[in-house]
Scaffold this motif. Structure first.
Motif: not given
Length: 167
Positions: A62-64, A105-107, A112-113, A117-118
């Protein structure tokens, strides 16, 4: 009430000039007080074509992905919990390859949006570099980067760039 105050600090320091570009400070305890949360607060200060150098704590999917959304490249030490295998992916050289990281999975902290988008995968270069610096406890380390072109960014140059963050 008379102890030494503790705080977490993340700073953006210009590699070119050595000046501090921005700073985020937060408490040491509680939800969303870690270094990655503080870096997320600083992301708007980064612009396309910049390169963020950081330690293994910032080498997350997620950071990248959030950096890539801004057109910012990253160079980090591989997080100790992430597995890598230089026999997989597209080989660029000895212990140097390009692989796809799959979106986890989403942290809890992510909406959610934003999660939707990622991208489902990130193209990441993983490379192992030798350490020949006196005083370092390790002989080699694995780096991850979004700088994929081995002709523009050689393995040795990326290793040297990573070590320059201590100068």
């Amino acid at each position: 009430g008379l102890g030494f105050p503790f705080a977490r600090i993340v700073a953006l320091i210009s590699f070119a000039t050595g000046t501090m570009r921005d700073l985020a400070i937060g408490p040491c305890k509680g939800k969303e007080t870690g270094e990655t949360a503080l870096l997320r607060d600083l992301l708007t200060r980064l612009q396309g074509r910049e390169i963020l150098l950081g330690d293994r704590y910032f080498a997350s999917y997620f950071g990248i992905a959030l950096l890539a959304q801004r057109g910012v490249d990253g160079l980090f030490r591989m997080h100790q919990l992430r597995k890598y295998d230089f026999r997989r992916g597209v080989r660029l050289g000895i212990c140097d390859h390009v692989v796809n990281w799959v979106k986890p999975q989403r942290p809890v902290w992510m909406s959610r949006e934003l999660y939707d988008r990622l991208p489902e995968t990130l193209v990441i270069r993983e490379l192992r570099v030798s350490v020949h610096e006196p005083g370092f406890r390790i002989d080699e380390l694995v780096l991850v980067t979004t700088l994929l072109d081995p002709l523009a960014y050689s393995k040795d140059e990326l290793g040297q760039l990573y070590f320059e963050r201590w100068n």
